[in-house]
Every structure is written in C-alpha cells, then in structure tokens.
Design a protein around this motif. Structure first.
Motif, PDB file in Angstrom:
ATOM      1  N   UNK A 132     -10.412  60.944  14.823  1.00 12.65           N
ATOM      2  CA  UNK A 132     -10.853  59.603  14.165  1.00 12.65           C
ATOM      3  C   UNK A 132      -9.779  58.551  14.598  1.00 12.65           C
ATOM      4  N   UNK A 133      -8.678  58.722  14.402  1.00  9.67           N
ATOM      5  CA  UNK A 133      -7.538  57.600  14.781  1.00  9.67           C
ATOM      6  C   UNK A 133      -7.596  57.018  15.959  1.00  9.67           C
ATOM      7  N   UNK A 134      -7.792  58.014  17.087  1.00 14.28           N
ATOM      8  CA  UNK A 134      -8.035  57.298  18.298  1.00 14.28           C
ATOM      9  C   UNK A 134      -9.384  56.533  18.439  1.00 14.28           C
ATOM     10  N   UNK A 135     -10.442  56.981  17.773  1.00 13.69           N
ATOM     11  CA  UNK A 135     -11.613  56.358  17.564  1.00 13.69           C
ATOM     12  C   UNK A 135     -11.587  54.847  16.902  1.00 13.69           C
ATOM     13  N   UNK A 180     -13.863  46.163  10.573  1.00 16.66           N
ATOM     14  CA  UNK A 180     -14.300  46.669   9.390  1.00 16.66           C
ATOM     15  C   UNK A 180     -13.904  48.052   9.130  1.00 16.66           C
ATOM     16  N   UNK A 181     -14.003  48.952  10.277  1.00 21.28           N
ATOM     17  CA  UNK A 181     -13.637  50.348   9.943  1.00 21.28           C
ATOM     18  C   UNK A 181     -12.385  50.578   9.544  1.00 21.28           C
ATOM     19  N   UNK A 182     -11.456  49.760   9.599  1.00 17.54           N
ATOM     20  CA  UNK A 182      -9.969  49.764   9.214  1.00 17.54           C
ATOM     21  C   UNK A 182      -9.718  49.884   7.792  1.00 17.54           C
ATOM     22  N   UNK A 183     -10.921  49.354   7.089  1.00 13.40           N
ATOM     23  CA  UNK A 183     -10.811  49.555   5.621  1.00 13.40           C
ATOM     24  C   UNK A 183     -10.764  50.891   4.934  1.00 13.40           C
ATOM     25  N   UNK A 184     -11.157  51.951   5.858  1.00 11.40           N
ATOM     26  CA  UNK A 184     -10.909  53.400   5.619  1.00 11.40           C
ATOM     27  C   UNK A 184      -9.533  53.469   4.942  1.00 11.40           C
ATOM     28  N   UNK A 185      -8.503  52.835   5.496  1.00 19.28           N
ATOM     29  CA  UNK A 185      -7.170  53.165   4.860  1.00 19.28           C
ATOM     30  C   UNK A 185      -6.951  52.364   3.656  1.00 19.28           C
ATOM     31  N   UNK A 186      -8.023  51.679   3.091  1.00 16.30           N
ATOM     32  CA  UNK A 186      -7.832  50.992   1.692  1.00 16.30           C
ATOM     33  C   UNK A 186      -8.536  51.722   0.769  1.00 16.30           C
ATOM     34  N   UNK A 200     -20.143  52.063   2.493  1.00 15.44           N
ATOM     35  CA  UNK A 200     -21.428  51.355   3.494  1.00 15.44           C
ATOM     36  C   UNK A 200     -20.615  50.417   4.177  1.00 15.44           C
ATOM     37  N   UNK A 201     -19.818  49.574   3.558  1.00 19.45           N
ATOM     38  CA  UNK A 201     -19.192  48.473   4.594  1.00 19.45           C
ATOM     39  C   UNK A 201     -18.272  49.103   5.976  1.00 19.45           C
ATOM     40  N   UNK A 202     -17.709  50.174   5.489  1.00 22.98           N
ATOM     41  CA  UNK A 202     -16.934  51.047   6.624  1.00 22.98           C
ATOM     42  C   UNK A 202     -17.762  51.705   7.447  1.00 22.98           C
ATOM     43  N   UNK A 203     -18.671  52.181   7.133  1.00 28.60           N
ATOM     44  CA  UNK A 203     -19.432  53.074   7.851  1.00 28.60           C
ATOM     45  C   UNK A 203     -19.538  54.673   7.441  1.00 28.60           C
ATOM     46  N   UNK A 204     -20.586  55.113   6.734  1.00 29.86           N
ATOM     47  CA  UNK A 204     -20.786  56.467   6.503  1.00 29.86           C
ATOM     48  C   UNK A 204     -20.053  57.461   7.289  1.00 29.86           C
ATOM     49  N   UNK A 205     -20.343  57.103   8.671  1.00 26.98           N
ATOM     50  CA  UNK A 205     -19.920  58.299   9.878  1.00 26.98           C
ATOM     51  C   UNK A 205     -18.258  57.999   9.835  1.00 26.98           C
ATOM     52  N   UNK A 206     -17.738  57.051   9.661  1.00 30.58           N
ATOM     53  CA  UNK A 206     -16.247  57.016   9.793  1.00 30.58           C
ATOM     54  C   UNK A 206     -15.708  57.739   8.612  1.00 30.58           C
ATOM     55  N   UNK A 207     -16.178  57.339   7.489  1.00 34.42           N
ATOM     56  CA  UNK A 207     -15.636  58.029   6.059  1.00 34.42           C
ATOM     57  C   UNK A 207     -16.044  59.739   6.097  1.00 34.42           C
ATOM     58  N   UNK A 208     -17.087  60.046   6.547  1.00 32.10           N
ATOM     59  CA  UNK A 208     -17.349  61.341   6.759  1.00 32.10           C
ATOM     60  C   UNK A 208     -16.516  62.022   7.741  1.00 32.10           C
ATOM     61  N   UNK A 209     -15.982  61.494   8.955  1.00 31.03           N
ATOM     62  CA  UNK A 209     -15.364  62.145   9.620  1.00 31.03           C
ATOM     63  C   UNK A 209     -13.901  62.290   9.016  1.00 31.03           C
ATOM     64  N   UNK A 246      -2.476  62.909   6.485  1.00 28.79           N
ATOM     65  CA  UNK A 246      -2.346  61.702   7.268  1.00 28.79           C
ATOM     66  C   UNK A 246      -2.042  61.616   8.541  1.00 28.79           C
ATOM     67  N   UNK A 247      -1.189  62.487   9.172  1.00 31.23           N
ATOM     68  CA  UNK A 247      -0.949  62.758  10.600  1.00 31.23           C
ATOM     69  C   UNK A 247      -2.012  63.473  11.151  1.00 31.23           C
ATOM     70  N   UNK A 248      -2.679  64.290  10.595  1.00 29.42           N
ATOM     71  CA  UNK A 248      -3.767  64.990  11.368  1.00 29.42           C
ATOM     72  C   UNK A 248      -4.959  63.808  11.529  1.00 29.42           C
ATOM     73  N   UNK A 249      -5.166  63.129  10.579  1.00 28.08           N
ATOM     74  CA  UNK A 249      -6.278  62.101  10.944  1.00 28.08           C
ATOM     75  C   UNK A 249      -5.980  60.885  12.036  1.00 28.08           C
TER      76      UNK A 249
END
Length: 339
Positions: A130-133, A105-111, A319-328, A122-125
C-alpha cells in the motif's frame, strides 16, 4: 613527413582532444546539484537526517550528488515546496503527508484518527504494497514518491488543563492543520477546532488566541511550544509520515544507476531518521517534563470512547480517500496484529 602524414597526425590529435573534452563534459554532466527543502528546524530529527541523507548520497554517488539542505521553510511553506518540485524549480522536498493529500486525496488515509496503534503497524503499511501504491500516485502530479520518513504519532498540548479524557478537551480552542479530516475529527471530540498555518501557531498560543494544538513530540520540542503550553497529553490520535518527493523533471535526467542510488539513499536515510525520531521522542518527553510540562496519558477506556465518537468522521472520509485504499490498510494492519 608528407603533408598527408601531417594531416593524419593532426586528425589523430584532434580526435584524442575530442575524447578528453567529451569525457570531461560527461563527468560534469553527472554532477547533480540538488536543493532539498523541508519545513522543520535543523535540530529536529528530520533536519538532522536530511544532512545525513546528503552525506549518504555523496558516498553512494562518489561525490556526484551534491545536496544542499534548506531547513525551516527557507524555500517556502510545504505547499509552496511541493509546487516548486512539481514545476521543476526545486529537486527534492520532504513534507508531511497532509499537504500532499490536498493534491493526492488517497494520502488522507494518514489523517484518519486512531488508524495505527504502534510503529510496527506503521512500518508494515508504509514499507509494504500500500505504501508503494500511494508513492506511485505522485508521478501523475509530476513528482516521484521516493520513500517515507517519520513525522510520528501526534499528541495534544494546551495551556488550560491536563487532558486525560474526551471531556477534558471540551471547549478548547485547538489549532489544527488546514485539513478537513483534522477539523471534523477535533470538532467531534468537543474542541473548537481552528485551522491555522503552522508559522502562525506559536504567536497565537503566546497571545492566548489559541489554547491548544496537536503535533508529534519532536516538533513540540523543536518549536519550543513548552514555553507557551503547560500540558502535554499523549493521545497518539494519528500517525503522520513525511514523504520524500523528487521532481519528475529532475528524475528523468538521471540514468538508471543514479535513480537506484537515490532510492537506496532514501531507504538508508529512512532507517537513520526513524531510529533517531523514536529515540528522541522518548528522551524529549522526559525533557519536556523537566522543562515544566505536565504530561498525561489517555486510559484505554477513554481512547475507546474517542474512537467510537470518531467513527462517523472515519466513515465519511473513507469514501473520499477510496474504500479500497482504507480496506487494504486495514488488512495490512490486521496481518501485523494477528502475528
């Protein structure tokens, strides 16, 4: 020569033969026959770079990695290829992030719409922490996330009218991926968002069952959408990466050197593919104009209106992706913008 001496010679000869045999077996064991499947036409930057990747791996491995590329869903849809990689039936697939998000579900970040403004962010992330995470999350799904290649910023095409504002989108029957973020985002922008498999899209636009769609420019051109769509709007409403996924079953058979070679090859292929994708995107916009498409841009004020309209969608899926992922992601993007 005594019987004992003859016996010793025989044993020595057998030992030498055994060494040659085991050496031959070891050499054969390191030959890796790899099926790499993706869903796009061979002439697309992904298709060209996949062939380049096979050449890179042949060079890095001294001919041990033998990659056969299967483009254009020859091994199945992206979802089917992900399942095949997870099951160990297929060694590698390169797929868009959206189908990966159905199982991670964390890959919804890119949506999320309008998360990125340019390729530097894009390249920095993607190439950062985060990209490796996110890549590391694939292991729990029986895959190894190797690296990201580029799908690109997504644009809107339609057969009705130029789209230069949010109002221009109102009422368009717009095909979206079978993805909840895209469905809700385009509904919020006033379209009649219709989820549909990519393989059915061209015929749906040709028959006028669908007015519009959204995809990066190289896909628009490679899929010949300009034959059935008159208008291209450069909305840059989302950025989508490709994810290079390796079967964990296959990965576990590799030694440390081979794993490092595969990672290095993925990075080399990424650089080649990104550069090609970005160069071709610029060239293909001009080519689409010459093919008769009308190309529009979205003024900054209109883009700001779209972002405001989409805030509830972004908040809901955060909320579905995970606030910590979006915040990072936001922190890493802010660091680039602050330089």
């Amino acid at each position: 020569m005594s019987f004992a001496s003859k016996g010793m010679v025989g044993l020595a000869a057998a030992a030498v033969m055994a060494c040659f045999a085991s050496g031959a077996l070891a050499q054969n064991a390191t030959e890796r026959n790899i099926r790499l499947g993706h869903g796009i036409a061979a002439e697309h930057p992904l298709g060209q770079a996949s062939v380049k990747f096979a050449e890179i791996m042949d060079r890095l491995s001294g001919g041990k990695f033998k990659i056969k590329v299967f483009p254009a869903t020859q091994l199945g849809s992206e979802t089917q290829m992900i399942a095949a990689v997870r099951g160990g039936v297929q060694e590698i697939t390169i797929v868009a992030s959206a189908p990966v998000a159905t199982i991670i579900k964390e890959y919804m970040l890119f949506d999320l719409p309008f998360l990125f403004q340019n390729e530097k962010e894009v390249d920095a992330v993607l190439d950062g922490k985060l990209g490796q995470r996110l890549l590391d999350l694939a292991e729990s799904k029986n895959m190894i996330g190797l690296c990201y290649w580029e799908n690109g910023f997504r644009q809107v095409t339609n057969s009705k009218r130029p789209v230069a504002s949010m109002d221009d989108m109102s009422g368009l029957k717009l095909r979206v991926m079978q993805n909840p973020v895209y469905i809700d985002a385009f509904k919020a922008l006033g379209t009649n968002a219709i989820p549909m498999p990519f393989t059915e899209l061209y015929s749906a636009m040709e028959s006028k069952a669908i007015d519009a769609q959204e995809n990066p420019v190289p896909i628009i051109y490679a899929s010949k959408f300009h034959e059935v769509q008159k208008y291209l709007s450069l909305t840059n409403h989302a950025y989508a990466p490709y994810v290079v996924l390796v079967s964990k079953g296959f990965w576990d058979k590799l030694d440390a050197k081979e794993k490092e070679q595969l990672k290095t090859g993925c990075y080399e292929g990424r650089t080649y593919q990104r550069n090609l994708n970005r160069k071709m995107t610029t060239e293909l916009i001009d080519k689409l104009k010459s093919e008769g498409m009308t190309v529009s841009t979205i003024p900054p004020a209109e883009a700001a209106k779209m972002r405001d309209k989409l805030k509830p969608v972004i908040e809901r899926y955060t909320q579905d992706i995970g606030p910590s992922v979006v915040e990072q992601a936001q922190k890493e993007i802010a660091a680039v913008r602050g330089r």
